[in-house]
Design a protein around this motif. Structure first.
Motif, PDB file in Angstrom:
ATOM      1  N   LEU A 181      22.991 -48.214  69.825  1.00 47.53           N
ATOM      2  CA  LEU A 181      21.746 -47.862  70.503  1.00 47.53           C
ATOM      3  C   LEU A 181      20.861 -49.097  70.668  1.00 47.53           C
ATOM      4  O   LEU A 181      20.227 -49.286  71.711  1.00 47.53           O
ATOM      5  CB  LEU A 181      21.004 -46.778  69.722  1.00 47.53           C
ATOM      6  CG  LEU A 181      21.621 -45.379  69.756  1.00 47.53           C
ATOM      7  CD1 LEU A 181      20.880 -44.440  68.812  1.00 47.53           C
ATOM      8  CD2 LEU A 181      21.605 -44.808  71.168  1.00 47.53           C
ATOM      9  N   THR A 182      20.831 -49.940  69.648  1.00 42.87           N
ATOM     10  CA  THR A 182      20.068 -51.185  69.741  1.00 42.87           C
ATOM     11  C   THR A 182      20.607 -52.063  70.861  1.00 42.87           C
ATOM     12  O   THR A 182      19.846 -52.704  71.596  1.00 42.87           O
ATOM     13  CB  THR A 182      20.125 -51.951  68.404  1.00 42.87           C
ATOM     14  OG1 THR A 182      19.517 -51.150  67.378  1.00 42.87           O
ATOM     15  CG2 THR A 182      19.399 -53.283  68.498  1.00 42.87           C
ATOM     16  N   ALA A 183      21.932 -52.102  71.006  1.00 42.87           N
ATOM     17  CA  ALA A 183      22.563 -52.934  72.037  1.00 42.87           C
ATOM     18  C   ALA A 183      22.365 -52.383  73.441  1.00 42.87           C
ATOM     19  O   ALA A 183      22.632 -53.082  74.421  1.00 42.87           O
ATOM     20  CB  ALA A 183      24.054 -53.076  71.754  1.00 42.87           C
ATOM     21  N   GLY A 184      21.916 -51.135  73.554  1.00 49.75           N
ATOM     22  CA  GLY A 184      21.664 -50.550  74.866  1.00 49.75           C
ATOM     23  C   GLY A 184      22.728 -49.587  75.344  1.00 49.75           C
ATOM     24  O   GLY A 184      22.748 -49.213  76.520  1.00 49.75           O
ATOM     25  N   ILE A 185      23.602 -49.163  74.442  1.00 45.16           N
ATOM     26  CA  ILE A 185      24.672 -48.231  74.806  1.00 45.16           C
ATOM     27  C   ILE A 185      24.214 -46.799  74.558  1.00 45.16           C
ATOM     28  O   ILE A 185      23.674 -46.477  73.497  1.00 45.16           O
ATOM     29  CB  ILE A 185      25.949 -48.537  73.999  1.00 45.16           C
ATOM     30  CG1 ILE A 185      26.504 -49.899  74.428  1.00 45.16           C
ATOM     31  CG2 ILE A 185      26.993 -47.440  74.171  1.00 45.16           C
ATOM     32  CD1 ILE A 185      27.635 -50.409  73.578  1.00 45.16           C
ATOM     33  N   GLU A 186      24.437 -45.936  75.535  1.00 43.51           N
ATOM     34  CA  GLU A 186      24.083 -44.522  75.419  1.00 43.51           C
ATOM     35  C   GLU A 186      25.219 -43.668  75.961  1.00 43.51           C
ATOM     36  O   GLU A 186      26.046 -44.120  76.745  1.00 43.51           O
ATOM     37  CB  GLU A 186      22.800 -44.221  76.214  1.00 43.51           C
ATOM     38  CG  GLU A 186      21.579 -45.006  75.767  1.00 43.51           C
ATOM     39  CD  GLU A 186      20.366 -44.684  76.623  1.00 43.51           C
ATOM     40  OE1 GLU A 186      20.117 -43.489  76.881  1.00 43.51           O
ATOM     41  OE2 GLU A 186      19.685 -45.640  77.050  1.00 43.51           O
TER      42      GLU A 186
END
Length: 300
Positions: free
Chosen positions: A126-131
């Motif tokens: 989630l921090t890396a931008g994956i959803e």
């Protein structure tokens, strides 16, 4: 002897109860044409036999049903400025999902991923931008599990896509902090994941403007969860979230997914304990005390 046998049976049942909360199978759902084929990323250090083992673990029965890649130490350097001499073993399968699915991480053989938990992976992703993805992690031998994160990054940096490098770097730092707190500070894995998640939720809610604000949020959540850390570990945690603040990660966009991480952590424990955490651990302690006394009795 009959008493000892019955205790051993109970011990086996306790073990099975724990295992059932950790191991799940996603099954073969085929290709969802809206999101393309699942992506499988295998560690460069694996032998061909080990790669086949991983494919079996990840339920890859038809190579035409997935896109397969190899994650290398060069990828580690490119994505997060990592060590070019690193060995890459842990592997992953990423299946895109629809809006609202969240990030679900399943470690298919947790006995071989020794440091990173599914919640730690989910938080970092989630921090890396994956959803909105189902991520399955596996390794044919015991490893810490860190290289799987780089493999997942690689799956999201192909076919014209790209993740933000700063976010990937801080997500990798987050995973390092999580495992350091578990290994070096002796904090329970689930507590570490809950702490990181709650801090993110408070950052989303309060939108801290300074490092002092971040430090206050960290201190409040440590107190709420009754976690004691050394000044050095507190500073390490504060610096991590200050870095997240500086690159403007908006955790408000994924608050529901953060809530689901906490719910999963509590749900797993409730499933085993029946909601009575204190009573459960006391019964486990009593069981092993009685077992040891019984074994001593055989030799007295």
């Amino acid at each position: 002897m009959k008493r000892i046998l019955s205790m051993l049976v109970v011990s086996l049942l306790v073990g099975l109860a724990f295992s059932s909360t950790l191991i799940a199978s996603s099954g073969d759902i085929g290709i969802d044409e809206r999101y393309g084929k699942p992506k499988v990323v295998l560690g460069e250090a694996l032998s061909e036999e080990q790669k086949d083992q991983v494919r079996n673990l990840l339920n890859v029965t038809d190579p035409e049903q997935v896109d397969e890649y190899i994650v290398t130490a060069e990828d580690l350097v490119n994505f997060i400025d990592g060590d070019p001499s690193s060995n890459m073993y842990s592997s992953a399968k990423i299946t895109r999902q629809g809006e609202g699915y969240g990030v679900v991480v399943n470690i298919v053989n947790p006995e071989n991923i020794t440091q990173v938990t599914s919640e730690m992976y989910a938080n970092a992703l989630l921090t890396a931008g994956i959803e909105n993805a189902l991520v399955e992690v596996a390794s044919p031998l015991k490893v810490s599990g860190h290289s799987a994160l780089t493999g997942i990054y690689k799956a999201y940096n192909v076919d014209g896509e790209s993740l933000d490098k700063e976010r990937m770097e801080v997500a990798n730092q987050e995973l390092d902090v999580a495992t350091d707190l578990t290994e070096d500070a002796g904090i329970d894995e689930s507590k570490v994941s809950e702490l990181l998640t709650e801090i993110k939720k408070q950052i989303a809610e309060q939108n801290p403007a300074t490092k002092e604000d971040v430090e206050r949020i960290v201190s409040e959540q440590l107190e709420n969860l009754n976690i004691q850390l050394s000044p050095e570990d507190r500073e390490m945690l504060t610096n991590l979230f200050e870095k997240m603040r500086n690159i403007n990660i908006d955790f408000g966009q994924v608050t529901e997914q953060l809530d689901s991480i906490v719910a999963d952590l509590k749900g797993k424990l409730d499933e085993v304990t029946g909601g009575d955490t204190e009573g459960f651990w006391q019964s486990v302690k009593d069981f092993f005390t009685n077992l040891i006394d019984s074994i001593r009795g055989l030799f007295s």
